[in-house]
Design a protein around this motif. Structure first.
Motif, mmCIF file in Angstrom:
data_model
loop_
_atom_site.group_PDB
_atom_site.id
_atom_site.type_symbol
_atom_site.label_atom_id
_atom_site.label_comp_id
_atom_site.label_asym_id
_atom_site.label_seq_id
_atom_site.Cartn_x
_atom_site.Cartn_y
_atom_site.Cartn_z
ATOM 1 N N LYS A 1 3.799 -0.382 4.730
ATOM 2 C CA LYS A 1 4.065 -1.814 4.890
ATOM 3 C C LYS A 1 5.198 -2.249 3.960
ATOM 4 O O LYS A 1 6.104 -2.968 4.370
ATOM 5 N N ASP A 2 5.152 -1.797 2.692
ATOM 6 C CA ASP A 2 6.231 -2.103 1.748
ATOM 7 C C ASP A 2 7.571 -1.596 2.273
ATOM 8 O O ASP A 2 8.573 -2.324 2.265
ATOM 9 N N HIS B 1 5.975 6.115 -3.009
ATOM 10 C CA HIS B 1 6.837 5.511 -1.993
ATOM 11 C C HIS B 1 7.890 6.524 -1.531
ATOM 12 O O HIS B 1 8.155 6.654 -0.339
ATOM 13 N N GLY C 1 -5.441 4.337 3.018
ATOM 14 C CA GLY C 1 -5.208 2.926 2.701
ATOM 15 C C GLY C 1 -3.979 2.732 1.833
ATOM 16 O O GLY C 1 -3.177 1.812 2.061
ATOM 17 N N ALA C 2 -3.809 3.587 0.832
ATOM 18 C CA ALA C 2 -2.616 3.520 -0.016
ATOM 19 C C ALA C 2 -1.372 3.834 0.805
ATOM 20 O O ALA C 2 -0.319 3.207 0.629
ATOM 21 N N ALA D 1 -0.400 0.776 2.826
ATOM 22 C CA ALA D 1 0.220 -0.235 1.964
ATOM 23 C C ALA D 1 1.674 0.137 1.669
ATOM 24 O O ALA D 1 2.564 -0.724 1.696
#
Length: 110
Positions: free
Chosen positions: A59-60, A25, A52-53, A56
């Motif tokens: 989005k977080d 992140h 894809g990770a 995600a």
């Protein structure tokens, strides 16, 4: 066990670190701050994780208000909000802009 991001850019003088200080992140946030026009695939390659990770994580970060997304034509542009505070209570007095400034000032390795 080594993380994919570690394999992409090992620190000088280390062979294969088993952990790092920043999470994926954190690395995605830094990539967005450095390259707001980067495609998801570019961010994924820079961090060393799958697209894809990366989606995600984006989005977080967006749901938490750390990243803002806007469409420009067919492209999506991401920007980091440097005024958001860290989530962990021990660091909540600090804004993420402080972290971004450290890495913006650091010399970049190719």
């Amino acid at each position: 066990m080594s993380h994919p991001a570690d394999a992409a850019r090992p620190a000088p003088g280390t062979a294969d670190p088993s952990w790092t200080f920043l999470t994926h992140h954190g690395h995605v946030l830094l990539a967005v701050a450095r390259l707001p026009d980067a495609r998801v695939a570019d961010i994924a390659a820079r961090v060393g994780i799958s697209p894809g990770a990366t989606l995600a994580i984006l989005k977080d970060l967006e749901q938490a208000g750390y990243v803002h997304r806007r469409r420009v034509g067919r492209r999506t542009h991401y920007t980091a909000d440097p005024h958001r505070h860290f989530r962990h209570p021990a660091d909540a007095a600090h804004q993420i802009g402080e972290l971004l400034a450290i890495f913006a000032a650091a010399p970049r390795r190719s």
